[in-house]
Design an enzyme around this catalytic site. Structure first.
Site, PDB file in Angstrom:
ATOM      1  N   HIS A   1       0.815  -1.211   0.000  1.00 52.73           N
ATOM      2  CA  HIS A   1       0.000   0.000   0.000  1.00 52.73           C
ATOM      3  C   HIS A   1       0.853   1.267   0.000  1.00 52.73           C
ATOM      4  O   HIS A   1       0.406   2.310  -0.481  1.00 52.73           O
ATOM      5  CB  HIS A   1      -0.937   0.006   1.207  1.00 52.73           C
ATOM      6  CG  HIS A   1      -1.981  -1.069   1.150  1.00 52.73           C
ATOM      7  ND1 HIS A   1      -2.813  -1.349   2.209  1.00 52.73           N
ATOM      8  CD2 HIS A   1      -2.320  -1.952   0.175  1.00 52.73           C
ATOM      9  CE1 HIS A   1      -3.620  -2.343   1.895  1.00 52.73           C
ATOM     10  NE2 HIS A   1      -3.332  -2.731   0.656  1.00 52.73           N
TER      11      HIS A   1
ATOM     12  N   LEU B   1      -3.320  -9.591   5.671  1.00 48.77           N
ATOM     13  CA  LEU B   1      -3.177  -9.280   4.250  1.00 48.77           C
ATOM     14  C   LEU B   1      -1.950  -8.417   3.980  1.00 48.77           C
ATOM     15  O   LEU B   1      -1.725  -7.985   2.850  1.00 48.77           O
ATOM     16  CB  LEU B   1      -4.444  -8.584   3.730  1.00 48.77           C
ATOM     17  CG  LEU B   1      -5.740  -9.389   3.887  1.00 48.77           C
ATOM     18  CD1 LEU B   1      -6.951  -8.559   3.465  1.00 48.77           C
ATOM     19  CD2 LEU B   1      -5.678 -10.668   3.062  1.00 48.77           C
ATOM     20  N   PHE B   2      -1.176  -8.133   5.008  1.00 46.53           N
ATOM     21  CA  PHE B   2       0.171  -7.575   4.910  1.00 46.53           C
ATOM     22  C   PHE B   2       0.253  -6.222   4.202  1.00 46.53           C
ATOM     23  O   PHE B   2       1.246  -5.925   3.526  1.00 46.53           O
ATOM     24  CB  PHE B   2       1.122  -8.572   4.228  1.00 46.53           C
ATOM     25  CG  PHE B   2       0.942  -9.988   4.694  1.00 46.53           C
ATOM     26  CD1 PHE B   2       0.895 -10.290   6.044  1.00 46.53           C
ATOM     27  CD2 PHE B   2       0.786 -11.023   3.795  1.00 46.53           C
ATOM     28  CE1 PHE B   2       0.716 -11.591   6.489  1.00 46.53           C
ATOM     29  CE2 PHE B   2       0.604 -12.332   4.225  1.00 46.53           C
ATOM     30  CZ  PHE B   2       0.566 -12.620   5.581  1.00 46.53           C
ATOM     31  N   CYS B   3      -0.764  -5.394   4.341  1.00 43.85           N
ATOM     32  CA  CYS B   3      -0.787  -4.084   3.676  1.00 43.85           C
ATOM     33  C   CYS B   3      -0.542  -4.228   2.172  1.00 43.85           C
ATOM     34  O   CYS B   3       0.065  -3.357   1.538  1.00 43.85           O
ATOM     35  CB  CYS B   3       0.229  -3.124   4.289  1.00 43.85           C
ATOM     36  SG  CYS B   3      -0.172  -2.634   5.974  1.00 43.85           S
ATOM     37  N   ALA B   4      -1.020  -5.339   1.632  1.00 46.56           N
ATOM     38  CA  ALA B   4      -0.947  -5.593   0.187  1.00 46.56           C
ATOM     39  C   ALA B   4      -2.215  -6.350  -0.187  1.00 46.56           C
ATOM     40  O   ALA B   4      -2.167  -7.438  -0.756  1.00 46.56           O
ATOM     41  CB  ALA B   4       0.304  -6.388  -0.161  1.00 46.56           C
TER      42      ALA B   4
END
Length: 458
Positions: free
Chosen positions: A129, A379-382
């Protein structure tokens, strides 16, 4: 002026000494165990060398660029020498500009604010992100996730070619934003080839090196990128500092990222009561306010430590750990490792996976509570990338309280294990054994959501 710093060991240990390597944590089953920090992709532990260097400087701390006193002059020298050290670490061009920021996110938002008018930005949906979202004031083309490095280059080439054709009377500036190594899969992206494609079509390129710089040598000149951004806290350097380095023309032409002291060269009152400002053309233009000298110095210290350790040695050791983790996970049929480019793709020490029949947050909580292992779930900032890899509905949310996925069903989020220069073999061996035991025997406790976190229900 100089500050005596920690002396690098003549023989670099493997793994490199990091803070917290001897910390013990309680287990829900009783007793304590040495904590296995396997979440380097979020924040890597500080190198002991970095911590010692900062401690040696701390008594001499003073204001930067603003004081006539000895400590202020020393701190200013330290800050500017740190800039030169990081420029050397990145192999910047002689006329490049290096700006100290707060993080990769801050760096890319700064660049987004400096884009020329009518700039078009091309970014893959696979980005973190931090590099996916800052371009809100530009015309943005989001590119679909490629399934091979070659497809990534071809997708970009086609998008840039379509841009040229679609604009009859010339076209404005363009910028490509791409990651060096995925924060989800760890896979390396074909940065040099993407840079060549961008330049062939008159576009520029910025590299998000947040996950690449801690694991591999990065040369701005060799990769031929126009800008590079990364964060200190992923490079074994705490204190909230980051870097944006690259071509100066767009940066000098843009209004300061923050208006204030340090960015201004001259401020005068006008007869009408207003003020006129003359801004700096140097990096100071975008470094308003008192700079984070300790953060900058810690990045420089980490750059020196990694360079002295030798990236060839570090990469070789990390590949050994990657192979150990991947081989261990491959022995558990219920585990599916997430990948865009396939099993043979080169990668850094970042591996995400799902476990058939398990809620990922539940699994990560069990690793922590029952084995003293720290990993990441979610979701790992992705989000677009992970959902593409999982094939999940964008409207669903994976969390601890969600029903566990039945065998064969799609998981709502994933588990990520990540490691680096400070990771001992024992930690990855304990992780592999814990995964195997959890899948075979199940968790010893039940888990629930409490204040947004998944915790054991004890």
């Amino acid at each position: 002026m100089s500050v005596s710093t920690a002396v690098a060991a003549t023989t670099i240990c493997a793994p490199l000494p990091v803070l917290g390597r001897d910390v013990t944590v309680p287990l829900v089953t009783g007793g304590e165990v040495t904590y296995a920090a396997l979440d380097y992709a979020a924040s890597a532990p500080a190198l002991q060398r970095v911590w010692d260097d900062v401690a040696a400087y701390a008594p001499y701390y003073g204001s930067v660029h603003r004081g006539a006193g000895y400590l202020s002059q020393l701190s200013t020298d330290l800050f500017e020498n740190a800039r030169r050290t990081v420029e050397e670490f990145l192999d910047c061009r002689p006329d490049d500009q290096l700006i100290f920021t707060r993080s990769t996110t801050d760096s890319l938002n700064l660049l987004a604010q400096a884009l020329p008018a009518d700039c078009q930005v091309f970014v893959f949906e696979t980005e973190h992100h931090a590099s996916l979202l800052p371009w809100k004031d530009a015309r943005v083309t989001y590119l679909n996730a490629p399934r091979t490095p070659r497809q990534a280059v071809e997708t970009l080439e086609q998008a840039l070619a379509d841009r040229t054709v679609s604009i009859k009377e010339g076209h404005g500036p363009a910028l490509v934003c791409v990651t060096g190594a995925s924060n989800v899969t760890g896979e390396l992206w074909p940065v040099r080839e993407l840079a060549a494609a961008a330049h062939a079509h008159g576009a520029r390129i910025v590299l998000d090196a947040a996950q690449l710089a801690p694991h591999h040598p990065v040369s701005v000149q060799d990769l031929d990128v126009d800008w590079i951004a990364f964060s200190g806290h992923k490079l074994y350097a705490p204190f909230g500092s980051g870097v944006l380095a690259g071509r100066s023309d767009w940066l000098q032409a843009a209004d300061p990222y923050l208006a204030g002291g340090g960015a201004s060269r001259k401020v005068t009152r006008r007869e009408d009561g207003g003020v006129d400002v003359e801004w700096h053309d140097s990096a100071a233009r975008h470094e308003a306010g008192s700079p984070n000298v300790i953060g900058a110095y810690s990045i420089a210290s980490a750059c020196k430590a990694l360079t002295e350790a030798g990236f060839d040695t570090l990469v070789e050791r990390e590949q050994h750990l990657i192979e150990k983790v991947r081989a261990g996970l491959a022995e558990v049929p219920e585990v599916r490792v997430l990948s865009l480019f396939g099993d043979d793709a080169p990668r850094v020490g970042v591996i995400s996976f799902v476990v058939d029949g398990w809620n990922s947050s539940h699994f990560a909580a069990a690793l922590s509570a029952e084995y003293g292992i720290g990993v990441r779930d979610g979701l790992f900032c992705a989000h677009p990338l992970v959902r593409t890899l999982l094939g999940s509905d964008p409207q669903t949310q994976g969390e601890c309280g969600a029903p566990e996925a039945a065998p064969g069903e799609k998981s709502l989020n994933a588990i990520r294990v990540s490691f680096g220069a400070g990771t001992p073999d024992e930690h990855v061996e304990r992780f592999v054994g814990a995964v195997r035991e959890l899948v075979t025997k199940g968790a010893k406790w039940t888990y629930h959501t409490e204040n947004g976190r998944c915790v054991p229900a004890v």
